[in-house]
Design a protein around this motif. Structure first.
Motif, PDB file in Angstrom:
ATOM      1  N   TYR A   2       0.843  -1.199   0.000  1.00 36.01           N
ATOM      2  CA  TYR A   2       0.000   0.000   0.000  1.00 36.01           C
ATOM      3  C   TYR A   2       0.876   1.246   0.000  1.00 36.01           C
ATOM      4  CZ  TYR A   2      -3.786  -3.150   1.311  1.00 36.01           C
ATOM      5  OH  TYR A   2      -4.713  -4.171   1.327  1.00 36.01           O
ATOM      6  N   ASN A   3       0.347   2.311  -0.590  1.00 34.92           N
ATOM      7  CA  ASN A   3       1.083   3.579  -0.652  1.00 34.92           C
ATOM      8  C   ASN A   3       0.759   4.399   0.603  1.00 34.92           C
ATOM      9  OD1 ASN A   3       2.337   5.990  -1.304  1.00 34.92           O
ATOM     10  ND2 ASN A   3       1.692   5.939  -3.443  1.00 34.92           N
ATOM     11  N   ILE A   4       1.509   4.149   1.663  1.00 32.98           N
ATOM     12  CA  ILE A   4       1.286   4.820   2.944  1.00 32.98           C
ATOM     13  C   ILE A   4       2.527   5.622   3.309  1.00 32.98           C
ATOM     14  CG2 ILE A   4       0.562   4.539   5.346  1.00 32.98           C
ATOM     15  CD1 ILE A   4      -0.291   1.670   4.638  1.00 32.98           C
ATOM     16  N   ARG A   5       2.310   6.881   3.705  1.00 37.88           N
ATOM     17  CA  ARG A   5       3.433   7.730   4.117  1.00 37.88           C
ATOM     18  C   ARG A   5       3.172   8.323   5.491  1.00 37.88           C
ATOM     19  NH1 ARG A   5       3.911  12.356   1.526  1.00 37.88           N
ATOM     20  NH2 ARG A   5       1.889  12.338   0.459  1.00 37.88           N
ATOM     21  N   LEU A   6       4.252   8.584   6.210  1.00 40.76           N
ATOM     22  CA  LEU A   6       4.176   9.273   7.494  1.00 40.76           C
ATOM     23  C   LEU A   6       4.862  10.618   7.357  1.00 40.76           C
ATOM     24  CD1 LEU A   6       3.686   9.479  10.583  1.00 40.76           C
ATOM     25  CD2 LEU A   6       5.911   8.316  10.884  1.00 40.76           C
ATOM     26  N   TYR A   7       4.127  11.679   7.696  1.00 35.28           N
ATOM     27  CA  TYR A   7       4.719  13.016   7.738  1.00 35.28           C
ATOM     28  C   TYR A   7       4.788  13.439   9.203  1.00 35.28           C
ATOM     29  CZ  TYR A   7       5.587  17.962   6.972  1.00 35.28           C
ATOM     30  OH  TYR A   7       6.154  19.214   6.984  1.00 35.28           O
TER      31      TYR A   7
END
Length: 388
Positions: free
Chosen positions: A106-111
């Motif tokens: 999955y395309n998951i990012r943490l900012y």
């Protein structure tokens, strides 16, 4: 002075009665007149979307939220997930990073926001990293229905629709008298938004679930919140903010009065500006129904705190002038005494609870005004634990 008191009495009474009774009733009538206007949907509209979740110290719920969003029914190649962590100091970031590593498909990012400045700032910062056509915003403790994103996107059927709000469903309505009162209030508010949206535009959304075009995103001051700032902004630009109540997010209401009171104080951190955020709203010839909607649904409600005080004081000072003022003063006194009785006895009587809940709402407005005047209003807050 007597004339002044009478003017204050009738203006205050009008604001209270219109805001709480007159406007909702008028809106139902207007809704029936415009019953042919329906919410249009196009399920073939499936643009690229980023689902953004803002979290501050949400270790209790963030794992459930992550699992919830990857189960959304939307084309996998068109959806991305962005967690904007507002300077979390608990295990939130650690949990998110592990989840990303374990779900690389999955395309998951943490900012990671370095300095805590609240939800709106966390959204402002993270939004600058978004490349998709649309943004869907949702809270960490709000669980989305699997069709929520599909429903939100389906409602963007024309270029003038800039914002779509989903429906927040309270899952713990029967848990306590407090959550029951909040759910009842929320249901009536949703009914009003549905009519406003299909006629022209809603006056406010809800932070649990909403969507906008990425190119139309606006960097609001962190003290503001998108719930109340975005719809009026778009309306004044000649665009529409609407509600699609088939896009659903599930959330707990506060089960204790302390949590619900704190939430309402936070909501009122910019109440003075919301009374009339822009003088152009008064131009009914240009903005049509929006001017009417905003005055009844927002301006009157944001003036309840001062209206109740002025009504009580003016009726007390005019009590000898007419039976009207005597009855008004007596009625208000009984109302507040019943709220006090509920606070002291913790009675489960639903009518006492509604009176108590309403009174607490007015007090929360006063606290919000006090914090604004004293410079204590802040863009961030401590979450209500009973909603987790």
């Amino acid at each position: 002075m007597e004339l002044l008191f009478k003017i204050l009495f009738y203006i205050s009474a009008f604001i209270i009665v219109w805001g709480m009774v007159g406007y909702p009733v008028s809106l139902k009538i207007i809704g029936k007149i415009y019953k042919s206007r329906k919410l249009k949907k196009d399920y073939n509209h499936q643009p690229t979307v980023t689902v953004m979740v803002v979290a501050h110290n949400e270790e209790k719920v963030i794992l459930d939220k992550l699992q919830n969003i990857i189960e959304l029914d939307y084309p996998k190649e068109k959806i991305e997930f962005l967690i904007s962590s507002d300077n979390s100091t608990d295990r939130t970031n650690e949990i998110v990073k592990k989840f990303i590593a374990d779900h690389s498909e999955y395309n998951i990012r943490l900012y990671e926001v370095k300095a805590r400045m609240g939800k709106t700032n966390a959204q402002n910062e993270a939004q600058k990293t978004v490349a998709t056509e649309y943004l869907v915003m949702t809270d960490a403790n709000s669980m989305m229905d699997k069709n929520a994103v599909k429903e939100l996107m389906a409602a963007f059927t024309s270029d003038d629709i800039a914002y779509v709000s989903g429906r927040l469903s309270i899952v713990n309505q029967e848990a306590s008298d407090v959550s029951n009162a909040e759910a009842s209030y929320w249901d009536s508010d949703l009914a009003a938004r549905e009519i406003e949206g299909r006629i022209q535009t809603i006056t406010a959304g809800n932070g649990a679930l909403y969507a906008c075009r990425t190119k139309g995103y606006y960097d609001f001051n962190p003290i503001q919140c998108h719930d109340s700032a975005m719809p009026p902004l778009y309306a004044l630009e000649g665009k529409r903010a609407i509600a699609n109540h088939d896009a659903i997010a599930y959330e707990k209401a506060g089960e204790v009065i302390e949590d619900e009171f704190g939430r309402k104080v936070r909501m009122n951190r910019i109440i003075l500006k919301h009374i009339l955020p822009d003088i152009r709203i008064l131009n009914v010839f240009k903005y049509g129904w929006f001017s009417y909607f905003y005055f009844g649904h927002r301006t009157c409600r944001y003036l309840l705190w001062i209206s109740h005080l002025l009504l009580f004081v003016s009726s007390a000072l005019l009590i000898r002038e007419s039976w009207i003022y005597s009855v008004a003063f007596l009625g208000q006194t009984i109302f507040y005494l019943l709220a006090l009785l509920r606070a002291v006895t913790k009675s489960q009587n639903k009518y006492l609870t509604l009176i108590y809940y309403y009174t607490v709402t007015i007090i929360a407005q006063w606290v919000g005004v006090y914090r604004i005047i004293t410079g204590k209003a802040r863009p961030f807050w401590e979450k209500a634990e009973s909603t987790r």
